[in-house]
Design an enzyme around this catalytic site. Structure first.
Site, PDB file in Angstrom:
ATOM      1  N   LYS A 122       0.823  -1.221   0.000  1.00  0.00           N
ATOM      2  CA  LYS A 122       0.000   0.000   0.000  1.00  0.00           C
ATOM      3  C   LYS A 122       0.856   1.270   0.000  1.00  0.00           C
ATOM      4  O   LYS A 122       0.631   2.191  -0.767  1.00  0.00           O
ATOM      5  CB  LYS A 122      -0.905   0.028   1.240  1.00  0.00           C
ATOM      6  CG  LYS A 122      -1.961  -1.028   1.302  1.00  0.00           C
ATOM      7  CD  LYS A 122      -2.874  -0.820   2.517  1.00  0.00           C
ATOM      8  CE  LYS A 122      -2.161  -0.963   3.842  1.00  0.00           C
ATOM      9  NZ  LYS A 122      -1.665  -2.327   4.101  1.00  0.00           N
ATOM     10  N   THR A 123       1.827   1.290   0.901  1.00  0.00           N
ATOM     11  CA  THR A 123       2.625   2.501   1.071  1.00  0.00           C
ATOM     12  C   THR A 123       3.438   2.804  -0.185  1.00  0.00           C
ATOM     13  O   THR A 123       3.452   3.947  -0.664  1.00  0.00           O
ATOM     14  CB  THR A 123       3.559   2.352   2.284  1.00  0.00           C
ATOM     15  OG1 THR A 123       2.767   2.139   3.455  1.00  0.00           O
ATOM     16  CG2 THR A 123       4.401   3.591   2.479  1.00  0.00           C
ATOM     17  N   GLU A 166      -3.515   6.275   1.481  1.00  0.00           N
ATOM     18  CA  GLU A 166      -3.336   4.880   1.854  1.00  0.00           C
ATOM     19  C   GLU A 166      -4.493   4.494   2.758  1.00  0.00           C
ATOM     20  O   GLU A 166      -4.623   5.015   3.871  1.00  0.00           O
ATOM     21  CB  GLU A 166      -2.002   4.672   2.553  1.00  0.00           C
ATOM     22  CG  GLU A 166      -1.776   3.235   2.978  1.00  0.00           C
ATOM     23  CD  GLU A 166      -0.396   2.985   3.537  1.00  0.00           C
ATOM     24  OE1 GLU A 166      -0.241   1.989   4.280  1.00  0.00           O
ATOM     25  OE2 GLU A 166       0.533   3.768   3.239  1.00  0.00           O
TER      26      GLU A 166
END
Length: 478
Positions: A122-123, A166
């Site tokens: 995600k990051t 995010e």
């Protein structure tokens, strides 16, 4: 951004409990940049609380009822329990108490929101999409679960109404926040202390997909087995798109993949459905360079490219932006070199993340003949226990393994689950050592690491601080 949907009166002082967490500190920065008065508390000081103090925010160390006295709104992280003295004091004083998800969703109500969720990546994907859209002059706002190297922060206010966020799946936050473009990087056996089963994770992901399909676009990874099963139900949906490497049916597919000195070079093929979606007159983009190793990073890049093409990016824009992307801290971050030994800091804390990170490390140093000394700090007893068997077989690409004590994150110890027991079992598979303290860890690094080797620190607890300390203290460095 505004908070008028949370309270009827203008917001005075916003107090954030757990402000030192990476997600909460990002929200604090955005609120501050939007003119709100923000303060907060946390159990101890860290790099995030220090960065907030530098911006002028008051940070309380320790949780005390008096901390909320001047507050008009209290925000709690998901790690804060109901018996926290600040929560109890706020309720006694009739100060509204909301969750991080509620705050974030209200901040995003007026924006065009690109939300990235999934078990892993995600990051990095959030950072990449931010970099791509910045290059396209969209000037987006971003809030990320890591420090984006390009801005040296986990949050930044842009000039447009586009928000790149995010979206945390650990507690179903991704279902709460308004989403116009939804990206799911993968589904995995993660946060089972909350979801209890992989089936529940899959079902929540389906709900997220259905919600976003009412808006602009859903983008999912076709190389994830669970997402591929879900995708079978949306083959003809004009708002549902897949990306991947191995699947023949991906809407955005990497092929002719080559590994170079700096990373990958590949071609990209677009399906007719996606060509129609973006109004393109090309079906292939050739010779895209990605300055990163690891198949997981290539997949993250495909997710970013898909969003960037939808938002008007040309092939040349994509290529240039990828070359300029500088990534995220603690995602295979080289933090120093001592006596020819490279020290690397990485966030990997799940078996699949550990495997991917070690594979990437092996690809980077294979040409030089160096060895990998992995240093791992298990995160949470519940995760370590649930995925114990998978962890045992996740370190095969490491030549040696040092295992630190479990970082509990506030959890109670589980009988029969410890780093010492893990190493005892691991030793029958590969060379492994239990490190009860930092001193022993540094002694073993000094003993075993040789010029050309890499020491790879992995975990999401306190290991990053230990990694930086090791750079300065190993090999008798002053």
């Amino acid at each position: 951004m505004n908070l008028t949907n949370i309270v009827s009166n203008p917001v005075g002082i916003i107090h954030i409990i757990g402000i030192g967490g990476i997600g909460m500190s990002g929200l604090a920065k955005l609120l501050h940049q939007n003119g709100y008065v923000v303060q907060g508390s946390d159990a101890s000081d860290n790099q995030h609380t220090k960065s907030l103090q530098e911006l002028g925010m008051h940070i309380f160390l320790g949780h005390n009822a008096d901390n909320v006295n001047q507050s008009t709104l209290v925000v709690r992280s998901s790690a804060i329990k109901n018996d926290n003295p600040e929560i109890l004091a706020a309720k006694n004083k009739f100060i509204p108490v909301i969750s991080r998800a509620e705050l974030l969703s209200n901040m995003m109500l007026d924006g065009y929101n690109i939300c990235i969720t999934g078990a892993h990546g995600k990051t990095s994907t959030t950072s990449l999409i931010y970099s791509l859209l910045q290059h396209l002059n969209h000037s987006p706002t971003v809030i990320c679960g890591g420090i984006i190297n390009q801005i040296n922060s986990n949050a930044h206010k842009g000039k447009s109404n586009i928000n790149i966020v995010e979206a945390d799946e650990s507690d179903c936050t991704f279902l709460v926040i308004p989403t116009d473009i939804g990206v799911i990087t993968n589904i995995d056996k993660e946060h089972l202390d909350y979801y209890r089963s992989i089936d529940n994770i899959i079902n929540m992901s389906k709900i997220f997909i259905e919600k976003v399909l009412a808006k602009d676009m859903v983008v999912v990874c076709d190389d994830c087995q669970y997402l591929r099963q879900i995708s079978a139900n949306y083959v003809g949906n004009p708002k549902y798109f897949t990306y991947g490497i191995n699947s023949k049916t991906s809407d955005v597919k990497a092929f002719n993949i080559q590994i170079g000195i700096q990373g990958f070079v590949f071609d990209l093929m677009l399906s007719k459905k996606f060509q129609q979606k973006i109004g393109s007159n090309f079906s292939v983009i050739k010779n895209i360079a990605l300055n990163n190793f690891g198949v997981h990073n290539l997949l993250n890049a495909l997710a970013g490219i898909t969003v960037a093409l939808f938002k008007g990016g040309s092939p040349d824009d994509i290529k240039a932006a990828l070359l300029n992307n500088s990534g995220v801290k603690r995602r295979f971050s080289i933090i120093g070199e001592v006596n020819g030994v490279t020290f690397v800091d990485d966030y990997a804390h799940h078996p699949n993340e550990v495997r991917a990170t070690l594979q990437m490390a092996k690809a980077r140093i294979a040409q030089d003949g160096g060895k990998i000394l992995a240093v791992f700090q298990p995160h949470r007893y519940s995760r370590f226990a649930e995925l114990y068997g998978e962890f045992l077989h996740s370190f095969k690409d490491a030549d040696r393994l040092l295992v630190l004590d479990v970082y509990s994150a506030g959890e109670a110890q589980i009988n029969g689950v410890s780093s010492q027991i893990f190493v005892d079992e691991m030793s029958s598979i590969q060379e492994a050592y239990y490190c009860a303290d930092d001193k022993l860890m540094m002694q073993l690094i000094t003993k075993h690491a040789r010029p050309g080797d890499s020491v790879l620190f992995m975990g999401s607890g306190s290991i990053s601080e230990m990694a930086h300390a090791a750079v300065h203290n190993c090999f008798n460095r002053p």
